[in-house]
Scaffold this active site. Structure first.
Site, PDB file in Angstrom:
ATOM      1  N   GLU A  39       0.585  -1.159  -0.039  1.00 30.75           N
ATOM      2  CA  GLU A  39      -0.024   0.094   0.045  1.00 30.75           C
ATOM      3  C   GLU A  39       0.976   1.245   0.003  1.00 30.75           C
ATOM      4  OE1 GLU A  39      -3.522   1.662   2.773  1.00 30.75           O
ATOM      5  OE2 GLU A  39      -2.185   0.629   3.859  1.00 30.75           O
ATOM      6  N   LYS A 108      -9.833   2.721  -2.124  1.00 30.08           N
ATOM      7  CA  LYS A 108      -9.979   1.904  -0.808  1.00 30.08           C
ATOM      8  C   LYS A 108     -11.376   2.315  -0.378  1.00 30.08           C
ATOM      9  CE  LYS A 108      -7.616   1.534   3.515  1.00 30.08           C
ATOM     10  NZ  LYS A 108      -6.184   2.116   4.334  1.00 30.08           N
ATOM     11  N   CYS A 142      -5.395  -2.935   2.499  1.00 30.12           N
ATOM     12  CA  CYS A 142      -5.083  -3.084   4.207  1.00 30.12           C
ATOM     13  C   CYS A 142      -6.546  -3.233   5.045  1.00 30.12           C
ATOM     14  CB  CYS A 142      -4.361  -1.423   4.377  1.00 30.12           C
ATOM     15  SG  CYS A 142      -3.540  -1.638   5.857  1.00 30.12           S
TER      16      CYS A 142
END
Length: 253
Positions: A39, A108, A142
């Site tokens: 990331e 995300k 994540c």
């Protein structure tokens, strides 16, 4: 499919240095079909992006990813902090396929509110599944790993592999270990998780990037606290055989 995990020690706010580090790491392994980076691999996890996130149209790391994918006739995946033309910031997970001239991204969805990411970035509202070399690949980033409903295999969300890129700190390493296995098991899917190593002003990162089987077994794992390129071969035929034999997904809610 041959996949290489690139577990790096990210230099804060320095795309040029991080690109050079990745180039050196890639030289230590043979050619792969897919390379996966952590990331925000070009800057570190910049929750306050002003002055660090580059404009998407001229983003140095993104341009490099495109060049590598084209030159090596491969795909490359990883997230970047980018600013869009409308002024908003995104934690954008790119999948660039130089072999088939395809580029997709996933923004995300679960922004890390504990670290203030939600104050500066705009969350994505849709899933991204990319088809590559016969595999259907779900992109995650994540914190998304903590939310099983978001990644649940479903009639309109069918896939064979989860690729999750992360800056997951040592302080929550046990959760990384458990959740990567859980997401693989409950979805009868391969899971490839690529984490970073090293330090920033907020956390220490030990890596433990991993490749997990649909039964939750560790196929391969990077060493802790070590910059490393790890290459594995994954079989779509093996995955299909296991799903056909043990039809867990047919009984899902």
């Amino acid at each position: 499919m041959r996949i290489t995990l690139l577990q790096t020690d990210i230099k804060w706010g320095n795309p040029h240095a991080n690109i050079k580090l990745v180039e050196q790491l890639m030289k230590t392994t043979g050619d792969s079909d897919l390379y996966i980076l952590p990331e925000m691999w070009s800057t570190g996890f910049a929750t306050e992006p002003e002055g660090i996130a580059q404009d998407e149209a001229v983003n140095e790391a993104l341009l490099w990813m495109r060049d590598v994918a084209k030159e090596k006739q491969c795909a490359i995946s990883g997230s970047l902090a980018v600013q869009l033309s409308d002024g908003t910031y995104r934690n954008r997970h790119y999948f660039i396929d130089g072999r088939n001239h395809q580029e997709v991204f996933y923004d995300k969805h679960h922004l890390f509110t504990y670290g203030g990411e939600n104050q500066y970035y705009t969350a994505g509202q849709s899933h991204t599944v990319v088809n590559y070399e016969g595999f259907r690949i779900l992109l995650l980033t994540c914190y998304d790993l903590r939310f099983p409903c978001w990644s649940r295999y479903a009639d309109k969300l069918e896939y064979d592999m989860i690729v999750v890129v992360a800056n997951w700190p040592q302080s929550r390493q046990s959760a990384w270990h458990i959740l990567t296995r859980a997401r693989a098991i409950e979805n009868q899917s391969y899971l490839v998780g690529v984490n970073r190593v090293g330090d920033d002003d907020y956390s220490h990162y030990v890596g433990a990037s991993c490749v997990i089987s649909p039964t939750g077994k560790t196929i391969a794992q990077c060493h802790r606290n070590q910059t490393e390129a790890l290459t594995v071969e994954l079989s779509l035929a093996d995955l299909r055989q296991r799903r056909d034999k043990f039809r867990v997904l047919n009984d899902r809610d």
